[in-house]
Design a protein around this motif. Structure first.
Motif, PDB file in Angstrom:
ATOM      1  N   VAL A   1      49.485  79.898  43.315  1.00  0.00           N
ATOM      2  CA  VAL A   1      48.685  80.576  44.079  1.00  0.00           C
ATOM      3  C   VAL A   1      47.375  79.676  43.943  1.00  0.00           C
ATOM      4  O   VAL A   1      46.889  79.423  43.031  1.00  0.00           O
ATOM      5  N   VAL A   2      46.694  79.447  45.065  1.00  0.00           N
ATOM      6  CA  VAL A   2      45.616  78.768  45.220  1.00  0.00           C
ATOM      7  C   VAL A   2      44.453  79.829  45.757  1.00  0.00           C
ATOM      8  O   VAL A   2      44.719  80.193  46.757  1.00  0.00           O
ATOM      9  N   TRP A   3      43.192  79.715  45.369  1.00  0.00           N
ATOM     10  CA  TRP A   3      42.074  80.432  45.701  1.00  0.00           C
ATOM     11  C   TRP A   3      41.167  79.471  46.339  1.00  0.00           C
ATOM     12  O   TRP A   3      40.648  78.580  45.548  1.00  0.00           O
ATOM     13  N   ILE A   4      40.871  79.527  47.616  1.00  0.00           N
ATOM     14  CA  ILE A   4      40.059  78.482  48.411  1.00  0.00           C
ATOM     15  C   ILE A   4      38.761  79.175  48.634  1.00  0.00           C
ATOM     16  O   ILE A   4      38.765  80.145  49.730  1.00  0.00           O
ATOM     17  N   THR A   5      37.607  78.595  48.452  1.00  0.00           N
ATOM     18  CA  THR A   5      36.263  79.124  49.121  1.00  0.00           C
ATOM     19  C   THR A   5      36.050  78.406  50.063  1.00  0.00           C
ATOM     20  O   THR A   5      36.382  77.191  50.217  1.00  0.00           O
TER      21      THR A   5
END
Ligand code: NAP
Length: 239
Positions: A5-9
């Motif tokens: 899982v990658v969280w991208i702002t």
């Protein structure tokens, strides 16, 4: 299939959106955040349309409560978080000592620097568990002095190098690694914040958001024992 899982702002536009598309195509589960829910949803719809997995968590990166809640939601939904790509950023046309305001200075430093620390702080427990990767989208101005980048922008992006170095020095025992990614000119909406907005001919020789997504994916794909401390990427035309 990969369940990382990658969280991208800044995931609703520019480099963040391009990285969301590239990561999803590589099998990552992608979570995109930014303030504009509709822009985020467009990215999610495109990813899902291509058979990828993504969802949107709209928020203002300056809202620490919202950041903490988003991290909780990711943890509850997926039980893991493997990477952050922090692309949310701000500049202003009035950026010099003779025209900036302190309010504008604060807003830029808050978004470019304090919010990065806020998100890393919220996500670190999960990143320690996963031996996670943090890609901080900084700037040429964070790598070397750029006279036209602005007072607050230069100060905030330069400080990101220290965020990355302290993370790498202190969190390595958990396998956490961070990259200070420093692009030169990239043809995105961000350029509309310049005092003199570049025209189409100028943008044509710049990097693209996809070039930066390729670089972010190179970092994310490195095997766990490899750390890419800093990556500077220039359009050949840039002097
Ligand atoms: N373009 C260049 O030449 C260049 C060069 C070097 C570095 N950079 C850096 O690259 C990063 C990505 O920029 P970009 O070029 O891809 O431009 P962009 O499309 O304008 O992306 C900036 C993103 O930041 C998000 N953002 C801004 N303030 C926010 C806030 N308070 N909370 C949540 N999200 C926020 C915006 O989303 P919302 O408006 O929906 O919140 C937007 O998606 C920035 O950090 C920028 O400093 C750009």
């Amino acid at each position: 299939m990969d369940d990382r899982v990658v969280w991208i702002t800044g995931g609703g536009s520019g480099m963040g959106a391009a990285t969301a598309r590239a990561a999803a195509a590589a099998g990552w589960i992608v979570v995109v955040s930014g303030r504009r829910a509709a822009a985020l949803q467009q990215v999610v719809d495109a990813v899902v349309g291509q058979g990828g997995r993504a969802h949107a968590l709209p928020l203002d990166v300056n809202d620490a409560t919202a950041v903490a809640a988003a991290h909780r939601e990711i943890s509850q939904r997926y039980g893991r978080l493997d990477a952050l790509v922090l692309a949310a950023g701000l500049n202003a046309p009035k950026r010099r000592w003779d025209d900036q305001t302190v309010a504008s200075f604060r807003a830029i430093v808050d978004t470019n620097l304090t919010a990065v620390a806020t998100i890393v702080d919220a996500a670190l427990p999960s990143l320690r568990d996963s031996g996670g990767t943090v890609v901080v989208i900084s700037s040429y101005a964070g790598w070397s002095f750029q006279p036209n980048a602005g007072v607050a922008y230069s100060a905030s992006k330069t400080a990101l190098a220290s965020i990355v170095r302290t993370l790498n020095q202190q969190e390595a025992p958990s396998g956490v690694r961070a990259t200070h990614l420093c692009p030169g000119d990239v043809a995105t909406d961000f350029l509309d914040q310049r005092p003199e907005v570049p025209d189409a001919a100028a943008r044509a020789v710049m990097l693209t958001a996809d070039d930066i997504a390729d670089a972010a994916m190179f970092v994310l794909a490195a095997r766990p024992g490899v750390r890419i401390d800093e990556l500077v990427i220039s359009p050949v035309a840039q002097r």
